[in-house]
Enzyme design. Structure first.
Site, PDB file in Angstrom:
ATOM      1  N   ARG A  10       0.832  -1.204   0.000  1.00  0.00           N
ATOM      2  CA  ARG A  10       0.000   0.000   0.000  1.00  0.00           C
ATOM      3  C   ARG A  10       0.871   1.262   0.000  1.00  0.00           C
ATOM      4  O   ARG A  10       0.519   2.278  -0.596  1.00  0.00           O
ATOM      5  CB  ARG A  10      -0.953  -0.014   1.203  1.00  0.00           C
ATOM      6  N   LYS A  26      -2.632   6.782   1.104  1.00  0.00           N
ATOM      7  CA  LYS A  26      -2.537   7.174   2.510  1.00  0.00           C
ATOM      8  C   LYS A  26      -1.650   8.412   2.592  1.00  0.00           C
ATOM      9  O   LYS A  26      -0.465   8.331   2.929  1.00  0.00           O
ATOM     10  CB  LYS A  26      -2.001   6.011   3.350  1.00  0.00           C
ATOM     11  N   GLU A  85     -16.281   6.449   3.719  1.00  0.00           N
ATOM     12  CA  GLU A  85     -15.476   6.031   4.861  1.00  0.00           C
ATOM     13  C   GLU A  85     -16.078   6.527   6.159  1.00  0.00           C
ATOM     14  O   GLU A  85     -16.940   7.409   6.176  1.00  0.00           O
ATOM     15  CB  GLU A  85     -14.056   6.580   4.747  1.00  0.00           C
TER      16      GLU A  85
HETATM   17  C1  LIG Z   1      -5.209   3.882   7.476  1.00  0.00           C
HETATM   18  C2  LIG Z   1      -6.624   4.169   7.113  1.00  0.00           C
HETATM   19  C3  LIG Z   1      -7.650   3.212   7.277  1.00  0.00           C
HETATM   20  C4  LIG Z   1      -7.440   1.900   7.965  1.00  0.00           C
HETATM   21  O1  LIG Z   1      -6.584   1.033   7.289  1.00  0.00           O
HETATM   22  P1  LIG Z   1      -5.918  -0.186   8.070  1.00  0.00           P
HETATM   23  O2  LIG Z   1      -5.015  -0.786   7.069  1.00  0.00           O
HETATM   24  O3  LIG Z   1      -6.996  -1.110   8.486  1.00  0.00           O
HETATM   25  O4  LIG Z   1      -5.216   0.402   9.246  1.00  0.00           O
HETATM   26  C5  LIG Z   1      -8.917   3.539   6.834  1.00  0.00           C
HETATM   27  N1  LIG Z   1      -9.196   4.738   6.288  1.00  0.00           N
HETATM   28  C6  LIG Z   1      -8.242   5.680   6.141  1.00  0.00           C
HETATM   29  C7  LIG Z   1      -8.608   6.981   5.540  1.00  0.00           C
HETATM   30  C8  LIG Z   1      -6.930   5.429   6.544  1.00  0.00           C
HETATM   31  O5  LIG Z   1      -5.993   6.378   6.389  1.00  0.00           O
END
Ligand SMILES: *Cc1c(COP(=O)(O)O)cnc(C)c1O
Length: 335
Positions: free
Chosen positions: A77, A180, A216
């Site tokens: 990722r 991210k 989300e």
């Molecule tokens: C990091 C994140 C998540 C959760 O991802 P995980 O891999 O389960 O920790 C969900 N939504 C957003 C916007 C994120 O930045």
């Protein structure tokens, strides 16, 4: 360290690891005991948002072994995010080396088994090259630090109330939602503040184009449970959660059906349970969802976590801590 009283916040540890990208190559990792960076004031990360990060956890088991959960997914990722904001990729091998070395260098900060606490691992990359025009930098810093964290919610595994964000979006359909990158968080802050002001734990974002579908749930993914089915939204602006991916698999392992598809707001009244999922809290079960547009409140259960969310939560946390067989090879022992 009082492990049982650890907050979910930053605590200084001994070392962080850094690698510098110059002339197209990453330098060997170097350990630093300083928590500070010296940065050029024209660095692209400061002006044009060239910043990406990751988050994962390491746990100490009953057997005293330290396990990292699905770090390869985070490595992949991180590469996906890098490509998204035109930054160089970190190889899975360099990522692995950084994660495992930084844990070993800070071994004494891995909370003991049974405290509910864990070692949070935060890799990040920033553009450090100086630019004034809008273009990607030619120099970057990759850094990994760790910090011991207590449970995300002090009250433990308890349902929270959420508010649908009708005024603010987090990410555009063809924007940076799947990466991210810090900018997505900056974009969502007003929605989260609004939710807090209204007495809710967090904001639920809708698809920015039609405002019809769930995107989300604050900094986490959304899921709903009904008729033995785990349903989670599909969208071009969701950050694909590794916790969500794991819960989908566990749901299947437990004989449930799973669906990844658009989830209209109108479907909220048909769910038996809903929740938010991510590394920080694993699952935050949802008690009430308020929609300021319709003034409608959707309620799930009686304020206690639902049976399916509870089962999924127990199973996933047991695998992470090494208490249950790791059928899918999700954990790696640090040695
Ligand atoms: C990091 C994140 C998540 C959760 O991802 P995980 O891999 O389960 O920790 C969900 N939504 C957003 C916007 C994120 O930045």
């Amino acid at each position: 360290m009082d492990w049982h009283k650890l907050p979910f916040g930053y605590q200084k540890t001994s070392y962080n690891l850094r690698s510098i990208y110059q002339n197209g190559v990453w330098s060997p990792l170097e350990a630093y005991d300083s928590e500070y960076l010296t940065l050029h004031m024209a660095a692209t990360s400061l002006h044009y948002g060239q910043e990406i990060f990751e988050g994962m956890k390491a746990f100490k088991g009953k057997d005293d072994k330290i396990r990292v959960f699905r770090w390869e997914e985070n490595a992949k990722r991180f590469q996906h995010s890098a490509k998204g904001v035109l930054m160089p990729e970190v190889s899975v091998e360099l990522f692995r080396e950084a994660i495992f070395k930084v844990i070993l260098l800070n071994k004494e900060y891995v909370p003991p088994y049974g405290t509910g606490a864990s070692l949070y691992i935060r890799p990040l990359m920033i553009g450090t090259g100086a630019e004034v025009g809008v273009k990607p930098a030619d120099e970057y810093l990759f850094l990994v630090f760790v910090t011991p964290v207590g449970p995300y919610f002090k009250e433990g595994f308890k349902p929270v109330n959420m508010m649908i964000s009708r005024e603010y979006d987090r990410a555009a359909p063809l924007g940076t939602g799947t990466f991210k990158t810090g900018g997505n968080y900056a974009g969502g802050l007003r929605a989260i503040r609004k939710a807090h002001e209204m007495g809710y734990a967090n904001a639920i974002f809708l698809d920015a184009k039609e405002k019809k579908f769930i995107d989300e749930c604050g900094p986490a993914n959304f899921f709903g449970i009904k008729q033995n089915t785990y349903v989670t939204p599909e969208s071009t602006s969701i950050l694909n959660s590794i916790t969500n991916k794991s819960l989908l698999q566990i749901a299947q392992d437990l004989g449930m059906n799973t669906e990844r598809r658009k989830v209209p707001v109108t479907e909220l009244e048909t769910f038996e349970e809903t929740g938010a999922c991510g590394t920080a809290a694993v699952i935050s079960p949802i008690y009430k969802i308020f929609d300021p547009d319709t003034q409608k409140t959707y309620t799930y259960g009686d304020g206690e976590p639902g049976p399916v969310s509870s089962r999924l939560y127990k199973k996933l946390t047991a695998i992470q801590q090494g208490d249950e067989p790791d059928l899918h090879n999700w954990t790696t022992v640090v040695e």
